[in-house]
Enzyme design. Structure first.
Site, PDB file in Angstrom:
ATOM      1  CG  ASP A 149      -1.007   5.522   3.788  1.00  0.00           C
ATOM      2  OD1 ASP A 149      -1.480   5.095   2.580  1.00  0.00           O
ATOM      3  OD2 ASP A 149      -1.611   6.224   4.482  1.00  0.00           O
ATOM      4  CG  HIS A 156      -0.808   6.386  -1.985  1.00  0.00           C
ATOM      5  ND1 HIS A 156      -1.952   5.950  -2.497  1.00  0.00           N
ATOM      6  CD2 HIS A 156      -0.720   6.576  -0.686  1.00  0.00           C
ATOM      7  CE1 HIS A 156      -2.544   5.486  -1.464  1.00  0.00           C
ATOM      8  NE2 HIS A 156      -1.793   6.153  -0.148  1.00  0.00           N
ATOM      9  CG  HIS A 176      -1.878   0.997   1.262  1.00  0.00           C
ATOM     10  ND1 HIS A 176      -3.135   0.837   0.795  1.00  0.00           N
ATOM     11  CD2 HIS A 176      -2.048   2.371   1.147  1.00  0.00           C
ATOM     12  CE1 HIS A 176      -3.900   2.040   0.830  1.00  0.00           C
ATOM     13  NE2 HIS A 176      -3.193   3.113   0.911  1.00  0.00           N
TER      14      HIS A 176
END
Length: 291
Positions: A245, A30, A28
């Site tokens: 994250d 980005h 996870h």
């Protein structure tokens, strides 16, 4: 309309004490922008500092991680190009989870699949706009099921309770982001955590033991999140994922050093076999990574 800004991530990541196994996956994370090339959505509730693929690669090198799953964040909306570009440059090391709406055709989803996408994500959290239209969401799910994709849900604790019956109707794999964002100050006996644990007894439910910095009010090293992750691992060690994250959008305080987050893993799962399941085997099975 003025957009909400975000704290920049800590770019001076420490070297973790824990050494991850070969082919370990950040499941996870980005990529944001660069916004001159990949603009942010006018509908987004926040516009973060650029977090390009080069910064992500540098982070993973420091942490000793070989693979990653790029999760489309709401700042880019349904424009998945930044993610697809990063996957294409990864030499097979990246997969993706897109954001889509019911305007996407079967052809659109096939093109995303060809680009390395393996799931679709829906946000329910209030600060990102709240729950989606459930009818439209179900239409999207029906389009991606034939591709063998999974559903990723970003929910707050209260959403797990409110939409429990809706989520229970689907039999495709369902992945819960950030341990359902259950706040650690309400203890492991809170209703939302109990419901999440019940769902994790179902064979199609997965959870990411990420977001320790989000559910902990106390800051680094986020030890108060460990019992929540331990409880989920005990229920379904074969359906647990872990992620950083990075670059941590919408953190209000306690911007983490990602090494601290990785160093939680041996506390959560002390034995090497379970660590390998979480970091290597489980993401490889769900996302189709090959040795």
């Amino acid at each position: 309309m003025k957009k909400k800004s975000c704290m920049a991530p800590n770019k001076n990541t420490s070297t973790p004490k824990y050494k991850a196994p070969k082919n370990a996956c950040d499941a996870h994370c980005h990529v944001f922008g660069p916004h001159e090339i990949f603009p942010y959505s006018d509908k987004a509730t926040y516009w973060p500092p650029d977090g390009p693929k080069e910064d992500l690669a540098k982070l993973h090198k420091t942490l000793g991680l070989d693979r990653a799953v790029l999760v489309q964040a709401s700042c880019h909306g349904i424009d998945n190009r930044a993610m697809i570009d990063a996957i294409a440059s990864s030499n097979g090391a990246y997969r993706g989870v897109c954001i889509a709406d019911d305007t996407f055709s079967v052809k659109d989803f096939k093109e995303l699949d060809d680009g390395g996408v393996r799931g679709v994500r829906f946000n329910f959290v209030t600060h990102l706009g709240g729950a989606p239209d459930l009818v439209k969401m179900e239409n999207v799910i029906n389009k991606v099921i034939p591709l063998g994709w999974h559903l990723v849900i970003h929910v707050n604790a209260e959403d797990i309770i409110k939409y429990a019956d809706f989520f229970a109707k689907f039999d495709l794999p369902i992945v819960v982001d950030h341990m359902g964002r259950v706040p650690t100050n309400l203890t492991v006996h809170q209703e939302a955590y109990k419901i999440l644990c019940e769902f994790m007894k179902k064979e199609n439910w997965w959870v990411k033991i990420s977001g320790s910095e989000r559910i902990s009010p106390h800051g680094a090293p986020f030890y108060d999140a460990v019992p929540y992750a331990q409880g989920l691992v005990a229920i379904a060690p074969d359906r647990i994922l872990w992620g950083t994250d990075y670059p941590h959008p919408n953190i209000k305080e306690h911007m983490p050093d990602d090494a601290d987050l990785l160093d939680l893993l041996p506390l959560i799962a002390p034995d090497e076999e379970t660590q390998k399941k979480i970091l290597v085997d489980n993401p490889a099975r769900l996302y189709g990574f090959e040795d």
